[in-house]
Scaffold this motif. Structure first.
Motif, PDB file in Angstrom:
ATOM      1  N   ASP A 171      47.858  31.354  30.757  1.00 30.79           N
ATOM      2  CA  ASP A 171      46.673  30.688  31.573  1.00 30.79           C
ATOM      3  C   ASP A 171      45.415  32.171  31.777  1.00 30.79           C
ATOM      4  O   ASP A 171      45.769  32.303  33.366  1.00 30.79           O
ATOM      5  N   ASN A 172      44.635  31.989  31.262  1.00 32.72           N
ATOM      6  CA  ASN A 172      43.179  32.860  31.733  1.00 32.72           C
ATOM      7  C   ASN A 172      43.222  32.407  33.472  1.00 32.72           C
ATOM      8  O   ASN A 172      42.334  32.738  33.545  1.00 32.72           O
ATOM      9  N   LEU A 173      43.061  31.613  32.925  1.00 32.65           N
ATOM     10  CA  LEU A 173      42.657  30.673  34.704  1.00 32.65           C
ATOM     11  C   LEU A 173      43.135  31.633  36.228  1.00 32.65           C
ATOM     12  O   LEU A 173      42.936  31.653  36.871  1.00 32.65           O
ATOM     13  N   ALA A 174      44.648  31.234  35.886  1.00 33.80           N
ATOM     14  CA  ALA A 174      45.428  31.725  37.008  1.00 33.80           C
ATOM     15  C   ALA A 174      45.497  33.290  36.804  1.00 33.80           C
ATOM     16  O   ALA A 174      45.471  33.386  38.040  1.00 33.80           O
ATOM     17  N   ALA A 175      45.418  33.825  35.780  1.00 35.60           N
ATOM     18  CA  ALA A 175      45.132  35.644  35.733  1.00 35.60           C
ATOM     19  C   ALA A 175      43.611  36.187  36.216  1.00 35.60           C
ATOM     20  O   ALA A 175      43.954  36.822  36.991  1.00 35.60           O
ATOM     21  N   GLU A 176      42.823  34.673  35.653  1.00 39.10           N
ATOM     22  CA  GLU A 176      41.690  35.117  37.051  1.00 39.10           C
ATOM     23  C   GLU A 176      41.587  35.112  38.408  1.00 39.10           C
ATOM     24  O   GLU A 176      41.073  35.922  39.208  1.00 39.10           O
ATOM     25  N   GLU A 177      42.355  34.133  38.421  1.00 37.47           N
ATOM     26  CA  GLU A 177      42.352  34.054  40.252  1.00 37.47           C
ATOM     27  C   GLU A 177      43.797  34.695  40.934  1.00 37.47           C
ATOM     28  O   GLU A 177      43.044  35.234  41.894  1.00 37.47           O
ATOM     29  N   LEU A 178      44.174  35.408  39.823  1.00 37.82           N
ATOM     30  CA  LEU A 178      45.039  36.416  40.637  1.00 37.82           C
ATOM     31  C   LEU A 178      44.026  37.716  40.834  1.00 37.82           C
ATOM     32  O   LEU A 178      43.992  38.430  42.093  1.00 37.82           O
ATOM     33  N   LEU A 179      43.235  38.050  39.400  1.00 40.34           N
ATOM     34  CA  LEU A 179      42.568  39.206  39.528  1.00 40.34           C
ATOM     35  C   LEU A 179      40.923  39.048  40.764  1.00 40.34           C
ATOM     36  O   LEU A 179      41.110  40.309  41.495  1.00 40.34           O
ATOM     37  N   ASN A 180      40.851  37.670  41.463  1.00 39.60           N
ATOM     38  CA  ASN A 180      39.694  37.698  42.236  1.00 39.60           C
ATOM     39  C   ASN A 180      40.281  37.916  43.308  1.00 39.60           C
ATOM     40  O   ASN A 180      39.852  38.831  44.487  1.00 39.60           O
ATOM     41  N   ARG A 181      41.316  37.149  43.873  1.00 39.04           N
ATOM     42  CA  ARG A 181      42.243  37.721  44.897  1.00 39.04           C
ATOM     43  C   ARG A 181      42.482  38.518  45.531  1.00 39.04           C
ATOM     44  O   ARG A 181      42.395  38.964  46.884  1.00 39.04           O
ATOM     45  N   TYR A 182      42.543  39.681  44.576  1.00 34.47           N
ATOM     46  CA  TYR A 182      43.448  41.005  45.060  1.00 34.47           C
ATOM     47  C   TYR A 182      42.470  42.181  44.537  1.00 34.47           C
ATOM     48  O   TYR A 182      42.404  42.870  44.923  1.00 34.47           O
ATOM     49  N   LYS A 183      41.021  41.624  44.164  1.00 36.17           N
ATOM     50  CA  LYS A 183      40.148  42.537  43.556  1.00 36.17           C
ATOM     51  C   LYS A 183      38.912  43.408  44.989  1.00 36.17           C
ATOM     52  O   LYS A 183      39.064  44.622  44.888  1.00 36.17           O
ATOM     53  N   SER A 184      39.353  43.308  46.510  1.00 37.70           N
ATOM     54  CA  SER A 184      38.558  43.374  47.544  1.00 37.70           C
ATOM     55  C   SER A 184      39.601  44.626  47.804  1.00 37.70           C
ATOM     56  O   SER A 184      39.961  45.159  48.321  1.00 37.70           O
ATOM     57  N   ALA A 185      41.350  43.927  48.086  1.00 37.54           N
ATOM     58  CA  ALA A 185      42.221  44.746  48.120  1.00 37.54           C
ATOM     59  C   ALA A 185      41.952  46.381  46.953  1.00 37.54           C
ATOM     60  O   ALA A 185      42.558  47.034  47.493  1.00 37.54           O
ATOM     61  N   VAL A 186      41.693  46.128  45.900  1.00 41.30           N
ATOM     62  CA  VAL A 186      41.449  47.464  45.191  1.00 41.30           C
ATOM     63  C   VAL A 186      40.396  48.191  45.503  1.00 41.30           C
ATOM     64  O   VAL A 186      40.801  49.372  45.044  1.00 41.30           O
ATOM     65  N   ARG A 187      39.534  47.374  45.832  1.00 37.17           N
ATOM     66  CA  ARG A 187      38.126  47.936  45.976  1.00 37.17           C
ATOM     67  C   ARG A 187      38.760  48.587  47.374  1.00 37.17           C
ATOM     68  O   ARG A 187      37.926  50.123  47.750  1.00 37.17           O
ATOM     69  N   ALA A 188      39.519  48.398  48.685  1.00 36.59           N
ATOM     70  CA  ALA A 188      39.385  48.874  49.551  1.00 36.59           C
ATOM     71  C   ALA A 188      40.251  50.971  49.195  1.00 36.59           C
ATOM     72  O   ALA A 188      40.283  51.436  50.005  1.00 36.59           O
ATOM     73  N   ARG A 189      41.779  49.706  48.083  1.00 41.94           N
ATOM     74  CA  ARG A 189      42.871  51.244  48.274  1.00 41.94           C
ATOM     75  C   ARG A 189      41.231  52.486  47.346  1.00 41.94           C
ATOM     76  O   ARG A 189      41.864  53.779  47.469  1.00 41.94           O
ATOM     77  N   ALA A 190      40.836  51.700  46.547  1.00 43.76           N
ATOM     78  CA  ALA A 190      39.916  52.955  45.362  1.00 43.76           C
ATOM     79  C   ALA A 190      39.263  53.526  46.856  1.00 43.76           C
ATOM     80  O   ALA A 190      39.019  54.982  46.487  1.00 43.76           O
ATOM     81  N   ARG A 191      38.804  52.969  48.071  1.00 42.15           N
ATOM     82  CA  ARG A 191      37.992  54.238  48.682  1.00 42.15           C
ATOM     83  C   ARG A 191      38.510  54.938  49.575  1.00 42.15           C
ATOM     84  O   ARG A 191      37.750  55.657  50.389  1.00 42.15           O
ATOM     85  N   GLN A 192      39.938  54.623  49.630  1.00 42.06           N
ATOM     86  CA  GLN A 192      40.421  55.784  50.682  1.00 42.06           C
ATOM     87  C   GLN A 192      40.584  56.857  49.531  1.00 42.06           C
ATOM     88  O   GLN A 192      40.793  57.899  50.317  1.00 42.06           O
TER      89      GLN A 192
END
Length: 189
Positions: A19-40
């Protein structure tokens, strides 16, 4: 009225079933957390976006590899995968800087000598991650992951909202559990 939000674990199962929509939803949910982690972190000769991209690759890998049977949350598993992927890039950048090689982000993917080396390294890391997730409670897992990343007790306490004594106790419990698990494994081999 909006429907009930699906859990991360349910979305991961759907994504793994195609289910590509489910994968996309998860990636969207965590996108800002990934960005915050990378900025460290700072990547010499690179950009924060390089770290974000690596983190997103780690997140995608978490979506593909998560196993609900482990009893651990997707959130913790994703956090570990994202962090490991970013650290791999930083380590590769550090080695290249020491060798005097140019810091070309595209060349970081060529770090392993052979595909077999890459697979063995990945399996070892996956085995450790699996052991951590299997043996430790969610809190112990999060605290251990942060500690292994080099965070101090004070920082871990701040992030988790617990006091320093709770962090210390969780790390002590985790150490005992992991020592026992690895000792048991050695005894079987």
């Amino acid at each position: 009225m909006q429907g009930r939000r699906e859990s991360d674990e349910a979305l991961a199962a759907k994504a793994q079933a195609g289910d590509n929509l489910a994968a996309e939803e998860l990636l969207n949910r965590y996108k800002s957390a990934v960005r915050a982690r990378a900025r460290q972190y700072f990547l010499a000769g690179g950009e924060t976006e390089d770290l974000v991209q690596e983190g997103m690759i780690g997140l995608y890998a978490a979506v593909s590899a998560y196993k609900k049977e482990s009893g651990k949350s997707f959130k913790n598993f994703a956090y570990l995968c994202v962090t490991r992927r970013i650290y791999d890039l930083l380590r590769a950048a550090g080695r290249r800087a020491e060798e005097g090689a140019p810091l070309d982000p595209d060349s970081f993917y060529e770090e392993a000598d052979t595909p077999e080396d890459s697979l063995i390294d990945g399996e070892s890391r996956a085995e450790l991650n699996g052991k951590l997730m299997k043996e430790l409670s969610d809190f112990e897992f999060r605290v251990t992951a942060m500690y292994l990343e080099g965070m101090r007790y004070v920082e871990i306490a701040e992030v988790t909202g617990k006091d320093i004594k709770s962090v210390d106790n969780a790390l002590a419990r985790a150490k005992k559990k992991l020592q026992k698990a690895f000792a048991d494994r050695r005894a079987r081999n």
